[in-house]
Design an enzyme around this catalytic site. Structure first.
Site, PDB file in Angstrom:
ATOM      1  CD  GLU A  35      -2.996  -0.892   0.062  1.00  0.00           C
ATOM      2  OE1 GLU A  35      -2.573  -0.996  -1.103  1.00  0.00           O
ATOM      3  OE2 GLU A  35      -4.187  -0.687   0.333  1.00  0.00           O
TER       4      GLU A  35
ATOM      5  CB  THR B 229      -4.829   5.626  -3.863  1.00  0.00           C
ATOM      6  OG1 THR B 229      -5.761   4.630  -4.279  1.00  0.00           O
ATOM      7  CG2 THR B 229      -4.964   5.834  -2.366  1.00  0.00           C
TER       8      THR B 229
HETATM    9  N1  HSE Z   1      -8.414   4.896   3.029  1.00  0.00           N
HETATM   10  C1  HSE Z   1      -7.748   4.981   1.768  1.00  0.00           C
HETATM   11  C2  HSE Z   1      -8.140   6.290   1.097  1.00  0.00           C
HETATM   12  C3  HSE Z   1      -8.168   3.832   0.913  1.00  0.00           C
HETATM   13  O1  HSE Z   1      -9.329   6.614   1.093  1.00  0.00           O
HETATM   14  O2  HSE Z   1      -7.260   6.974   0.589  1.00  0.00           O
HETATM   15  C4  HSE Z   1      -7.520   3.839  -0.432  1.00  0.00           C
HETATM   16  O3  HSE Z   1      -7.933   2.703  -1.133  1.00  0.00           O
END
Ligand code: HSE
Length: 308
Positions: free
Chosen positions: A130, A182
């Site tokens: 991640e 993201t």
């Molecule tokens: N919590 C993270 C965001 C998840 O919203 O950026 C990304 O998949």
């Protein structure tokens, strides 16, 4: 000792509207397939991805980064992994594509290593994937992908994952075929929040967790509001407000942006309502003229699994 294994790693919906970076759930569908072979030398070999051309260099591939973190925890062992990931979760969809690759890879490796590591250790390894994908470690896709059901990430430093009961809720999810990275969706967020907004937000998070534990659908619905993130990120999703209002009018309990988007999910109490909601989703994006994929599925109690 098993020399090879195949696992299915589910898509996940992070945030659950109000719980930015702290809540997430596993989907029954879609899921990525990961085939892995145990090697007798310290090497990670990733097969080319014919559809998305994801990097095969382990340092640049999220599954590679997660597996490298796992190997770093056993520096004296002559083991490695050869893997092939068949992606059914499109990268950049907001349905936990990178988490499925990272979490699926470390769970598969753990099977080959005779369950050497605990689920919390696997979450820690997978978070390296991640970090590579979004620049930040977060576990709200990884934890539900590994555990299944709904998870609360009370803290990541130190890691404290709380598994919540998975209510029997149906999920309608639409993935408009636009890509939202993201890292970009995080970069636009405000770094400071007003106390009055924070109060509303933590009231909703607490209400949502209580609603999940008590299987109180009305409370879950009342709590699915986001005062911090949605107002900023929703501008990246064409037709978002109309979509949401039509889904709610069709009977959804509530919903919002899935992870960092652009997918949007809705929770419903019955399969029939979830189908009606999915119909609204198709109708909005067809009218706007954006290609889209729709899933009608449910919260999966299972995480990464060895059979479909
Ligand atoms: N919590 C993270 C965001 C998840 O919203 O950026 C990304 O998949």
């Amino acid at each position: 000792m098993n020399q090879s294994i195949k696992v299915w790693a589910p898509g996940t919906v992070a945030n659950m509207v109000c719980g930015f970076d702290v809540l997430g759930f596993a989907l029954a569908d879609p899921a990525d397939e990961i085939e892995m072979e145990l090697l007798q030398e310290r090497r990670i070999e990733i097969a080319p991805d014919p559809v998305y051309q994801l990097p095969t260099d382990p340092d640049k591939n999220v599954a590679g980064a997660a597996l490298q973190a796992l190997l770093d925890a056993i520096p004296d062992e002559q083991v490695g992994f050869r893997l092939r990931i068949t992606k059914h979760i499109k990268p950049g969809s907001g349905i936990g594509s990178s988490a499925a690759s990272s979490a699926g890879a470390v769970v598969a490796a753990n099977h080959l290593l005779q369950q050497r590591f605990s689920p919390d250790e696997l979450v820690q390894f997978a978070m390296h994937g991640e970090k590579l994908a979004s620049g930040v470690k977060h576990a709200d896709n990884i934890a539900p992908c590994i555990h299944g059901g709904i998870t609360l990430i009370r803290s990541i430093f130190p890691l404290d994952v709380v598994r919540l009961p998975a209510p029997d809720l149906h999920v309608s999810l639409v993935h408009p075929q636009i890509e939202v990275r993201t890292a970009d969706a995080r970069a636009i967020l405000k770094q400071h929040v007003l106390l009055k907004d924070a109060i509303k937000q933590w009231g909703n998070i607490a209400g949502l967790v209580a609603g999940i534990v008590q299987n109180d659908h009305a409370l879950i619905g009342r709590s699915l509001h986001d005062h911090l993130i949605e107002p900023v990120r929703s501008i990246l999703i064409p037709g978002y407000e109309e979509l949401k209002q039509r889904c709610l009018a069709a009977g959804a309990l509530g919903g919002g942006i899935s992870g960092s988007g652009p997918s949007v999910f809705m929770l419903s109490a019955s399969a029939a309502i979830a189908e009606a909601v999915a119909h609204e989703m198709r109708s909005v994006f067809s009218r706007i003229g954006i290609e889209h994929a729709v899933y009608v599925t449910h919260i999966s109690p299972a995480g990464v699994r060895t059979s479909i």
